[in-house]
Design a protein around this motif. Structure first.
Motif, short mmCIF file in Angstrom:
data_model
loop_
_atom_site.label_atom_id
_atom_site.label_comp_id
_atom_site.label_asym_id
_atom_site.label_seq_id
_atom_site.Cartn_x
_atom_site.Cartn_y
_atom_site.Cartn_z
N SER A 16 0.59 -1.25 0.37
CA SER A 16 -0.21 -0.20 0.33
C SER A 16 0.60 1.05 -0.17
CB SER A 16 -0.46 0.01 0.98
OG SER A 16 -1.71 1.30 1.82
N SER A 17 0.32 1.98 -0.72
CA SER A 17 0.98 3.55 -0.95
C SER A 17 0.90 4.20 -0.04
CB SER A 17 1.18 4.38 -1.85
OG SER A 17 1.78 3.30 -3.92
N ILE A 18 1.72 5.13 1.50
CA ILE A 18 1.95 6.15 2.11
C ILE A 18 2.42 7.11 1.70
CG2 ILE A 18 0.53 4.13 3.38
CD1 ILE A 18 3.54 4.52 5.18
N ASN A 19 2.26 8.57 2.52
CA ASN A 19 3.27 9.33 2.54
C ASN A 19 4.74 9.13 2.90
OD1 ASN A 19 1.14 11.03 1.98
ND2 ASN A 19 0.39 11.77 4.60
N ALA A 20 4.82 8.24 3.76
CA ALA A 20 6.46 7.82 4.37
C ALA A 20 7.37 6.78 2.91
CB ALA A 20 5.91 6.48 5.55
N GLY A 21 5.54 6.17 2.11
CA GLY A 21 7.03 5.50 0.81
C GLY A 21 5.46 4.11 0.95
N THR A 33 -9.35 -16.73 8.03
CA THR A 33 -9.43 -15.12 9.26
C THR A 33 -7.88 -15.37 8.36
OG1 THR A 33 -10.40 -16.67 11.01
CG2 THR A 33 -9.06 -14.38 10.87
N MET A 34 -7.97 -13.71 8.47
CA MET A 34 -6.33 -13.36 7.80
C MET A 34 -5.80 -13.24 9.49
SD MET A 34 -5.18 -9.84 5.93
CE MET A 34 -5.69 -10.09 3.91
N ILE A 35 -4.62 -13.26 9.45
CA ILE A 35 -3.73 -12.79 10.14
C ILE A 35 -2.57 -12.47 10.19
CG2 ILE A 35 -2.87 -13.91 12.48
CD1 ILE A 35 -3.96 -16.43 12.13
N LEU A 36 -2.16 -11.06 10.46
CA LEU A 36 -1.03 -10.33 10.06
C LEU A 36 0.00 -10.58 11.39
CD1 LEU A 36 -2.72 -6.50 9.39
CD2 LEU A 36 -2.18 -8.40 8.20
N LEU A 37 1.40 -10.63 10.71
CA LEU A 37 2.40 -11.27 10.94
C LEU A 37 3.41 -10.01 10.81
CD1 LEU A 37 3.01 -14.19 8.83
CD2 LEU A 37 1.99 -14.49 11.20
N HIS A 38 3.28 -9.22 10.14
CA HIS A 38 4.21 -8.33 10.20
C HIS A 38 4.80 -7.23 9.16
CE1 HIS A 38 8.12 -5.98 11.79
NE2 HIS A 38 9.07 -5.99 10.03
N GLY A 39 4.65 -5.60 9.66
CA GLY A 39 4.66 -4.65 8.55
C GLY A 39 5.55 -3.70 8.95
N PHE A 40 5.65 -2.62 7.40
CA PHE A 40 6.72 -2.03 7.51
C PHE A 40 6.89 -1.35 6.97
CE2 PHE A 40 8.31 -5.74 5.39
CZ PHE A 40 9.02 -4.92 3.97
N VAL A 41 7.73 0.05 6.20
CA VAL A 41 7.80 0.67 5.21
C VAL A 41 9.28 0.64 4.57
CG1 VAL A 41 7.94 3.28 4.60
CG2 VAL A 41 6.32 2.56 6.86
N LYS A 42 8.49 -0.12 3.29
CA LYS A 42 9.75 -0.31 3.14
C LYS A 42 11.03 0.52 1.96
CE LYS A 42 11.00 -3.51 -1.50
NZ LYS A 42 10.16 -4.46 -2.30
N LYS A 43 11.94 1.05 2.22
CA LYS A 43 12.67 2.38 2.12
C LYS A 43 13.74 1.55 0.52
CE LYS A 43 11.92 4.66 6.06
NZ LYS A 43 10.77 5.73 5.49
N SER A 44 13.96 0.40 0.81
CA SER A 44 14.95 0.31 -0.35
C SER A 44 14.26 -0.61 -1.72
CB SER A 44 16.32 -0.74 -0.22
OG SER A 44 15.88 -1.49 0.37
N GLN A 45 15.08 -1.03 -2.95
CA GLN A 45 14.37 -1.84 -3.94
C GLN A 45 14.24 -3.43 -3.40
OE1 GLN A 45 13.34 -0.51 -6.51
NE2 GLN A 45 12.58 -2.29 -8.51
N LYS A 46 14.85 -3.31 -2.85
CA LYS A 46 14.66 -5.09 -2.27
C LYS A 46 14.12 -5.20 -0.81
CE LYS A 46 17.15 -9.33 -1.86
NZ LYS A 46 18.64 -10.32 -2.50
N THR A 47 13.51 -6.45 -0.67
CA THR A 47 12.81 -6.65 0.91
C THR A 47 13.99 -6.79 2.23
OG1 THR A 47 10.52 -7.65 0.38
CG2 THR A 47 11.17 -7.60 2.11
#
Length: 65
Positions: A16-21, A33-47
């Motif tokens: 998802s696109s957000i203001n921070a990236g 049931t969807m279980i969220l495991l981890h979230g972050f804002v991606k700063k580089s091309q590769k995870t």
């Protein structure tokens, strides 16, 4: 790139696109049931490997229970 893609067995990613990236969320689905495991804002091309490792570790913990 699609908004949702399969990373590996039992592990999916949604973007998802957000203001921070670009926000990335790793999740799994169990018993419809969807279980969220981890979230972050991606700063580089590769995870970053540590972000993926966090999601894998949490998925393994859920599968053990």
């Amino acid at each position: 790139m699609p908004l949702i893609r399969k990373i590996e067995r039992g592990l999916w990613e949604v973007r998802s696109s957000i203001n921070a990236g670009i926000a990335r969320l790793f999740f799994t689905v169990m018993d419809r049931t969807m279980i969220l495991l981890h979230g972050f804002v991606k700063k580089s091309q590769k995870t970053p490997p540590n972000e993926l490792d966090t999601a894998r570790r949490r998925l393994n913990n859920i599968e053990k229970d």
